[in-house]
Design a protein around this motif. Structure first.
Motif, PDB file in Angstrom:
ATOM      1  N   LYS A 104     -30.589  82.440 226.504  1.00  0.00           N
ATOM      2  CA  LYS A 104     -29.699  82.634 227.649  1.00  0.00           C
ATOM      3  C   LYS A 104     -28.552  81.640 227.579  1.00  0.00           C
ATOM      4  O   LYS A 104     -28.752  80.447 227.302  1.00  0.00           O
ATOM      5  CB  LYS A 104     -30.474  82.425 228.957  1.00  0.00           C
ATOM      6  CG  LYS A 104     -29.623  82.487 230.222  1.00  0.00           C
ATOM      7  CD  LYS A 104     -29.124  83.894 230.500  1.00  0.00           C
ATOM      8  CE  LYS A 104     -28.351  83.951 231.813  1.00  0.00           C
ATOM      9  NZ  LYS A 104     -27.804  85.305 232.088  1.00  0.00           N
ATOM     10  N   ARG A 105     -27.302  82.137 227.825  1.00  0.00           N
ATOM     11  CA  ARG A 105     -26.131  81.283 227.900  1.00  0.00           C
ATOM     12  C   ARG A 105     -25.426  81.517 229.237  1.00  0.00           C
ATOM     13  O   ARG A 105     -25.521  82.585 229.836  1.00  0.00           O
ATOM     14  CB  ARG A 105     -25.143  81.594 226.776  1.00  0.00           C
ATOM     15  CG  ARG A 105     -25.651  81.318 225.377  1.00  0.00           C
ATOM     16  CD  ARG A 105     -24.505  81.409 224.376  1.00  0.00           C
ATOM     17  NE  ARG A 105     -23.813  82.694 224.454  1.00  0.00           N
ATOM     18  CZ  ARG A 105     -22.595  82.921 223.957  1.00  0.00           C
ATOM     19  NH1 ARG A 105     -21.929  81.945 223.345  1.00  0.00           N
ATOM     20  NH2 ARG A 105     -22.043  84.111 224.053  1.00  0.00           N
ATOM     21  N   PHE A 106     -24.712  80.496 229.692  1.00  0.00           N
ATOM     22  CA  PHE A 106     -23.896  80.604 230.896  1.00  0.00           C
ATOM     23  C   PHE A 106     -22.460  80.247 230.550  1.00  0.00           C
ATOM     24  O   PHE A 106     -22.213  79.366 229.711  1.00  0.00           O
ATOM     25  CB  PHE A 106     -24.397  79.663 231.993  1.00  0.00           C
ATOM     26  CG  PHE A 106     -25.723  80.043 232.575  1.00  0.00           C
ATOM     27  CD1 PHE A 106     -25.827  81.073 233.495  1.00  0.00           C
ATOM     28  CD2 PHE A 106     -26.878  79.358 232.202  1.00  0.00           C
ATOM     29  CE1 PHE A 106     -27.048  81.424 234.029  1.00  0.00           C
ATOM     30  CE2 PHE A 106     -28.094  79.694 232.737  1.00  0.00           C
ATOM     31  CZ  PHE A 106     -28.190  80.736 233.665  1.00  0.00           C
ATOM     32  N   SER A 107     -21.506  80.901 231.207  1.00  0.00           N
ATOM     33  CA  SER A 107     -20.097  80.586 231.034  1.00  0.00           C
ATOM     34  C   SER A 107     -19.554  79.946 232.299  1.00  0.00           C
ATOM     35  O   SER A 107     -19.768  80.454 233.404  1.00  0.00           O
ATOM     36  CB  SER A 107     -19.305  81.856 230.722  1.00  0.00           C
ATOM     37  OG  SER A 107     -17.922  81.570 230.637  1.00  0.00           O
ATOM     38  N   ARG A 108     -18.879  78.806 232.122  1.00  0.00           N
ATOM     39  CA  ARG A 108     -18.261  78.122 233.264  1.00  0.00           C
ATOM     40  C   ARG A 108     -16.900  77.608 232.837  1.00  0.00           C
ATOM     41  O   ARG A 108     -16.793  76.794 231.925  1.00  0.00           O
ATOM     42  CB  ARG A 108     -19.151  76.969 233.744  1.00  0.00           C
ATOM     43  CG  ARG A 108     -18.610  76.242 234.969  1.00  0.00           C
ATOM     44  CD  ARG A 108     -19.615  75.204 235.452  1.00  0.00           C
ATOM     45  NE  ARG A 108     -19.137  74.510 236.629  1.00  0.00           N
ATOM     46  CZ  ARG A 108     -18.395  73.405 236.594  1.00  0.00           C
ATOM     47  NH1 ARG A 108     -18.073  72.869 235.434  1.00  0.00           N
ATOM     48  NH2 ARG A 108     -17.990  72.839 237.710  1.00  0.00           N
ATOM     49  N   LYS A 109     -15.881  78.131 233.508  1.00  0.00           N
ATOM     50  CA  LYS A 109     -14.505  77.744 233.217  1.00  0.00           C
ATOM     51  C   LYS A 109     -14.172  77.917 231.730  1.00  0.00           C
ATOM     52  O   LYS A 109     -13.547  77.061 231.099  1.00  0.00           O
ATOM     53  CB  LYS A 109     -14.248  76.300 233.652  1.00  0.00           C
ATOM     54  CG  LYS A 109     -14.369  76.092 235.160  1.00  0.00           C
ATOM     55  CD  LYS A 109     -14.067  74.659 235.550  1.00  0.00           C
ATOM     56  CE  LYS A 109     -14.161  74.476 237.056  1.00  0.00           C
ATOM     57  NZ  LYS A 109     -13.873  73.071 237.472  1.00  0.00           N
ATOM     58  N   ALA A 111     -28.446  77.672 227.678  1.00  0.00           N
ATOM     59  CA  ALA A 111     -29.504  77.196 228.573  1.00  0.00           C
ATOM     60  C   ALA A 111     -30.884  77.292 227.938  1.00  0.00           C
ATOM     61  O   ALA A 111     -31.698  76.368 228.059  1.00  0.00           O
ATOM     62  CB  ALA A 111     -29.480  77.989 229.881  1.00  0.00           C
ATOM     63  N   LEU A 112     -31.155  78.394 227.259  1.00  0.00           N
ATOM     64  CA  LEU A 112     -32.472  78.622 226.660  1.00  0.00           C
ATOM     65  C   LEU A 112     -32.282  79.153 225.239  1.00  0.00           C
ATOM     66  O   LEU A 112     -31.393  79.970 224.990  1.00  0.00           O
ATOM     67  CB  LEU A 112     -33.279  79.644 227.474  1.00  0.00           C
ATOM     68  CG  LEU A 112     -33.655  79.255 228.902  1.00  0.00           C
ATOM     69  CD1 LEU A 112     -34.185  80.465 229.668  1.00  0.00           C
ATOM     70  CD2 LEU A 112     -34.694  78.140 228.901  1.00  0.00           C
ATOM     71  N   ARG A 113     -33.150  78.704 224.329  1.00  0.00           N
ATOM     72  CA  ARG A 113     -33.043  79.153 222.941  1.00  0.00           C
ATOM     73  C   ARG A 113     -34.411  79.538 222.395  1.00  0.00           C
ATOM     74  O   ARG A 113     -35.345  78.732 222.391  1.00  0.00           O
ATOM     75  CB  ARG A 113     -32.447  78.058 222.055  1.00  0.00           C
ATOM     76  CG  ARG A 113     -32.346  78.443 220.581  1.00  0.00           C
ATOM     77  CD  ARG A 113     -31.929  77.274 219.716  1.00  0.00           C
ATOM     78  NE  ARG A 113     -30.568  76.821 220.032  1.00  0.00           N
ATOM     79  CZ  ARG A 113     -30.007  75.740 219.505  1.00  0.00           C
ATOM     80  NH1 ARG A 113     -30.690  74.987 218.643  1.00  0.00           N
ATOM     81  NH2 ARG A 113     -28.775  75.395 219.836  1.00  0.00           N
ATOM     82  N   ALA A 130     -31.615  88.004 230.453  1.00  0.00           N
ATOM     83  CA  ALA A 130     -31.465  87.222 229.227  1.00  0.00           C
ATOM     84  C   ALA A 130     -30.337  87.801 228.387  1.00  0.00           C
ATOM     85  O   ALA A 130     -29.985  88.980 228.523  1.00  0.00           O
ATOM     86  CB  ALA A 130     -32.767  87.227 228.443  1.00  0.00           C
ATOM     87  N   ASP A 131     -29.783  86.981 227.514  1.00  0.00           N
ATOM     88  CA  ASP A 131     -28.772  87.460 226.569  1.00  0.00           C
ATOM     89  C   ASP A 131     -29.416  88.045 225.318  1.00  0.00           C
ATOM     90  O   ASP A 131     -28.828  88.891 224.647  1.00  0.00           O
ATOM     91  CB  ASP A 131     -27.841  86.312 226.167  1.00  0.00           C
ATOM     92  CG  ASP A 131     -27.019  85.808 227.341  1.00  0.00           C
ATOM     93  OD1 ASP A 131     -26.558  86.644 228.134  1.00  0.00           O
ATOM     94  OD2 ASP A 131     -26.866  84.585 227.467  1.00  0.00           O
ATOM     95  N   ALA A 132     -30.603  87.574 224.995  1.00  0.00           N
ATOM     96  CA  ALA A 132     -31.316  88.076 223.816  1.00  0.00           C
ATOM     97  C   ALA A 132     -32.804  87.937 224.079  1.00  0.00           C
ATOM     98  O   ALA A 132     -33.242  87.111 224.888  1.00  0.00           O
ATOM     99  CB  ALA A 132     -30.926  87.292 222.574  1.00  0.00           C
TER     100      ALA A 132
END
Length: 258
Positions: A11-16, A22-24, A59-61
């Motif tokens: 999981k990834r987050f985008s900010r600005k 976040a999680l791998r 989740a992203d993946a």
């Protein structure tokens, strides 16, 4: 029987415009009826993992399976009970009316739902609030309100409870008392519990397994089986084996932090 299966989750987050991982590559398999704690440094993704399992984030993946269902399917089937950091009680409803809220919301579950429900008054007694059924939330302390939230989750009939640091705002004595009450209720009802905490002693006392996570990006570095007998009481905390588990997990956390 595996009730929660997490495979290769990231999981990834985008900010600005900046991406934060976040999680791998999270892989986790949890059996039905077990109490599992997630522990790790602040910001390692413990709560994010909990929310993905519960279908509150995606989740992203990777893949999450809840008894063969996706998290959203499990959520729609009323599989989950949530206990957040704040108890989220409606101030205009009495304690027993707050306890009955899941029954009202989930009424469409019909006979199958009703057969899994627990007695609200009995659960309030189990957390020491049998005399407060007709009180309002404002008449209860923060610790008492949190006990209502925990009892309500067990009363909901949901087979899986997701608890996101429910004791984080409590003082040490209150926290210890409620953790013992939670253990007593869990031993009776045997729900599957996923519990996020920063407290090592709390994780050891409550859990069948402690999942140790690294700092961001959050990865599972070790899963420690807690082989302490049930029923668990305060006496177990004086057992040398209990202290060995505490030291082991602290060392794992320190190693990953360094």
């Amino acid at each position: 029987m595996s009730v929660i299966l997490v495979e290769s989750l990231s999981k990834r987050f985008s900010r600005k415009g900046q991406w934060t991982e976040a999680l791998r590559n999270i892989n986790l398999e949890l059996d039905s009826g077990t109490f599992v704690s997630l522990i790790g440094p602040s910001g390692c993704g413990k709560s994010t993992l909990l929310r993905i399992i519960g279908g509150l984030e995606t989740a992203d993946a990777g893949k999450v399976s809840i008894g063969g269902m996706t998290p959203l399917e499990a959520q729609a089937s009323k599989v989950f009970g949530f206990v957040p950091q704040a108890p989220a009680l409606f101030p205009w409803r009495t304690i027993i009316e707050n306890m009955q809220l899941p029954q009202e919301v989930n009424r469409k579950g019909g006979a199958a739902y009703e057969s899994n429900r627990e007695d609200e008054t009995e659960l309030l007694r189990a957390v020491g609030l049998g005399d407060f059924t007709n009180a309002y939330p404002k008449e209860l302390s923060g610790g008492m309100q949190q006990r209502v939230g925990i009892a309500r989750a067990f009363a909901s009939g949901a087979p899986i409870l997701l608890m996101d640091e429910p004791f984080s705002a409590l003082d040490e004595i209150t926290r210890e008392k409620i953790s013992h009450q939670l253990m007593s209720i869990w031993e009776k009802h045997q729900k599957t519990v996923v519990f996020v905490t920063h407290n090592i002693r709390e994780a050891v006392f409550l859990s069948d397994k402690v999942v140790v996570m690294s700092s961001r990006p959050g990865r599972i570095t070790e899963i420690v089986d807690i082989n302490l007998p049930h029923p668990r009481t305060k006496m177990e905390e004086n057992d040398p084996i209990f202290h060995d588990y505490v030291h082991q997990i602290r060392a794992l956390l320190q190693e990953r932090w360094d």
